[in-house]
Scaffold this active site. Structure first.
Site, short mmCIF file in Angstrom:
data_model
loop_
_atom_site.label_atom_id
_atom_site.label_comp_id
_atom_site.label_asym_id
_atom_site.label_seq_id
_atom_site.Cartn_x
_atom_site.Cartn_y
_atom_site.Cartn_z
N ASP A 93 1.73 5.96 5.69
CA ASP A 93 0.72 5.10 5.07
C ASP A 93 1.20 4.49 3.74
OD1 ASP A 93 -1.71 3.91 5.63
OD2 ASP A 93 -2.90 5.41 4.56
N LYS A 107 0.83 -1.21 0.00
CA LYS A 107 0.00 0.00 0.00
C LYS A 107 0.86 1.26 0.00
CE LYS A 107 -3.23 2.53 3.04
NZ LYS A 107 -4.09 2.45 4.27
N ASP A 138 -12.11 6.95 3.95
CA ASP A 138 -10.91 6.65 4.75
C ASP A 138 -10.54 5.17 4.68
OD1 ASP A 138 -8.77 7.20 6.36
OD2 ASP A 138 -9.92 7.33 8.23
N ARG A 159 -7.69 -0.48 0.87
CA ARG A 159 -8.23 -1.66 0.20
C ARG A 159 -8.64 -1.34 -1.24
NH1 ARG A 159 -12.69 -2.20 4.83
NH2 ARG A 159 -10.90 -1.33 5.95
N LYS A 198 -10.10 12.42 8.81
CA LYS A 198 -9.65 11.94 10.11
C LYS A 198 -9.60 13.09 11.11
CE LYS A 198 -6.49 8.30 8.47
NZ LYS A 198 -7.16 7.17 9.11
N1 BES Z 1 -4.15 4.22 7.05
C1 BES Z 1 -5.28 3.91 7.86
C2 BES Z 1 -4.99 2.86 8.92
C3 BES Z 1 -3.99 3.21 9.99
C4 BES Z 1 -4.43 3.62 11.24
C5 BES Z 1 -2.63 3.06 9.78
C6 BES Z 1 -3.51 3.90 12.23
C7 BES Z 1 -1.72 3.34 10.79
C8 BES Z 1 -2.16 3.76 12.01
C9 BES Z 1 -6.42 3.39 6.98
O1 BES Z 1 -6.49 3.91 5.70
C10 BES Z 1 -7.69 3.76 7.64
O2 BES Z 1 -7.97 4.92 7.74
N2 BES Z 1 -8.45 2.75 8.07
C11 BES Z 1 -9.71 2.97 8.70
C12 BES Z 1 -10.69 1.95 8.15
C13 BES Z 1 -12.12 2.20 8.55
C14 BES Z 1 -12.64 3.47 7.90
C15 BES Z 1 -12.95 1.02 8.17
C16 BES Z 1 -9.53 2.78 10.19
O3 BES Z 1 -8.77 1.89 10.61
O4 BES Z 1 -10.12 3.54 10.95
ZN ZN Z 2 -4.70 4.56 4.92
MN MN Z 3 -7.58 5.72 5.61
#
Ligand code: BES
Ligand code: ZN
Ligand code: MN
Length: 486
Positions: A274, A251, A333, A337, A263
């Site tokens: 990321d 990714k 967010d 995926r 966020k």
């Molecule tokens: N890049 C984030 C995940 C992340 C969180 C990486 C903390 C490193 C530290 C990812 O793109 C994300 O935002 N995921 C969301 C998914 C949700 C919207 C289903 C999450 O984990 O809140």
């Molecule tokens: Zn992300």
């Molecule tokens: Mn995200």
């Protein structure tokens, strides 16, 4: 990077800024030097408070009979409990403590018959410093001389593997530590391509026009909010007689603001990391080639910046992935995926035997396993092996299930699939389910969620400094070596 060399000369007589004395913890809390010739240093080490406890570092003015300017004692714990990771961490802690010194002679590689590679790796990893934006108070230790019984082919090979591995980890860390304003997708693609070409590998870069022609709707959708367009980088290593073909996918979100589903401000700066999965697979394919591993490896690396703007994709949008599946975007967010699905489809068009995908995919990974243990999902046999090797190399990993009942949360009345489920339960596993939908039938695959482990927001420990950690480069290399040996 610190330079390493080997020497079979007597450590006591070595001229150096520091002599590193590796200690086992004795029964009565007394330290026992690993090398019998250094037994004379035990009383001075004990007087200075050294016990031999694993990871303990104690600096001592050099006693009589030592040619080096000072002695750095480092503990390995009880001899019966010695592991490669203990040696690696001790070496890393010593290298961090020795910052500013020029020449250090280390006896950590003599801890047992297999410790040399771990000691070399630990010294190099612990000596890493990102050189990008400010001058450090102290330069990393310049030279580490590893004491060995004999400078032979086995020792030289161990050193070579450690150097290639540490260089790969440093490349991944450098990319992660580069600020997001300096690493838009096009620049990231250029840097990846330049490093791969310098290693003699084949590279292809798809720009936004080529992505549109190729039907990469996920990558384009996620990248649409940024003025800095997305890319897809492909890097191939093909040895003469490969024993298997492995696809790597990582990714590469160069910054994740969340997009329109923005966020919270607190901690958003961490989203500079990321793209750690992308950095790791780029570094891994280059290292696989430098090591001459007998597996064919192709890295497929989607890169995009996730920002809110008037041109962003929105919650409610329907995108079409490469290969034709439609996705209902319910949360911008959950962008990782979306870019990964396109890349996985492309990677599977090559008909690999194995697919290893890694990403900072979910906050749920951190909730479930913390900051030092990656979550591993996928086909059971490969998944379990990856988790085991992650622990062996000291990156930490645990196998996670993909419970069937969590899949239906991704059902969408409007499209083939939704990008998030209605509730937060099992968020790491739901993301795994999403990716699994795009892996071709018959391909053994593993998904390594490194959201926590890829980036150290806390204090330095062992061989791990602040910022990018390079996780999971060493796990991926161990898996490739394992597949090559089958
Ligand atoms: N890049 C984030 C995940 C992340 C969180 C990486 C903390 C490193 C530290 C990812 O793109 C994300 O935002 N995921 C969301 C998914 C949700 C919207 C289903 C999450 O984990 O809140
Ligand atoms: Zn992300
Ligand atoms: Mn995200």
């Amino acid at each position: 990077m610190t330079t390493l060399s080997l020497s079979s000369s007597a450590p006591l007589r070595a001229r150096a800024d520091a002599l590193v004395v590796a200690l086992f913890a004795g029964d009565a809390g007394a330290p026992i030097p690993v090398v019998p010739e250094l037994a004379s240093l035990a009383p001075a080490a004990a007087l200075a408070g050294a016990t031999g406890k694993a990871g303990e570092v104690t600096a001592i003015p050099a006693p009589d009979g030592v040619a080096a300017a000072r002695v750095i004692a480092v503990g390995l714990g009880a001899q019966a409990e010695l592991t490669g990771e203990r040696v690696r961490r001790a070496a890393g802690a010593v290298s961090r403590a020795a910052a500013g010194l020029r020449r250090v002679v280390s006896t950590l590689g003599l801890a047992d018959g297999t410790a040399l590679k771990a000691a070399a790796e630990g010294h190099l990893l612990g000596g890493y410093a990102f050189a990008g934006y400010s001058d450090p108070a102290k330069q990393p230790v310049e030279q580490v001389v590893l004491a060995v019984g004999k400078v032979d082919r086995v020792a030289r090979q161990a050193l070579h593997v450690a150097v290639v591995t540490a260089e790969a980890v440093a490349l991944a860390r450098d990319l992660v530590n580069t600020a997001p304003n300096d690493l838009p997708p096009a620049v990231f693609a250029d840097r990846a391509a330049a490093a791969a070409r310098a290693a003699g590998l084949r590279v292809q870069v798809l720009d936004d026009k080529a992505l549109a022609r190729g039907g990469y709707g996920g990558i384009l959708g996620v990248g649409s909010g940024s003025t800095r367009p997305p890319r897809l980088v492909r890097i191939s290593y093909k040895p003469a007689r490969p024993s298997a073909a492995v696809a790597l996918v990582g990714k590469g979100i160069t910054f994740d603001s969340g997009g329109i589903s923005i966020k919270p401000a607190a901690g958003m700066d961490h989203m500079t990391s990321d793209m750690a999965g992308a950095a790791a697979v780029v570094a891994t394919v280059i290292a696989a080639s430098a090591l001459g591993l007998s597996v064919a490896v192709t890295a497929t690396v989607p890169m995009a910046e996730n920002l809110p703007s008037g041109s962003s994709y929105r919650p409610g949008d329907v995108l079409r992935h490469r290969g034709g599946k439609s996705v209902h975007v319910l949360n911008t967010d959950a962008e990782g995926r979306l870019i990964l699905a396109d890349a996985i489809v492309r990677a599977c068009e090559d008909k690999p035997d194995y697919l290893l995908e890694t990403s900072t995919l979910t906050g749920a990974q951190v909730v479930a396993l913390g900051n030092r243990t990656m979550g591993v999902m996928g086909t059971p046999e490969l998944r379990d092996r990856v988790a085991e090797l992650a622990r062996e190399v000291g990156e930490g990993g645990w196998a996670m299930p993909l419970p069937e009942e969590l899949r239906e949360g991704l059902d969408s009345p409007l499209a083939d699939i939704a990008n998030v489920s209605g509730d937060r339960a099992g968020g790491m596993l739901v993301a795994g389910h999403y990716l699994s939908e795009f892996v071709a039938e018959g391909v053994a695959w593993a998904h390594l969620d490194v959201a926590g482990p890829a980036f150290n927001t806390g204090k330095a420990y062992g061989y791990t400094g602040p910022g990018g950690t390079g996780v999971p480069v060493r796990t991926l290399l161990a898996v490739l070596a394992d597949l090559a040996a089958r």
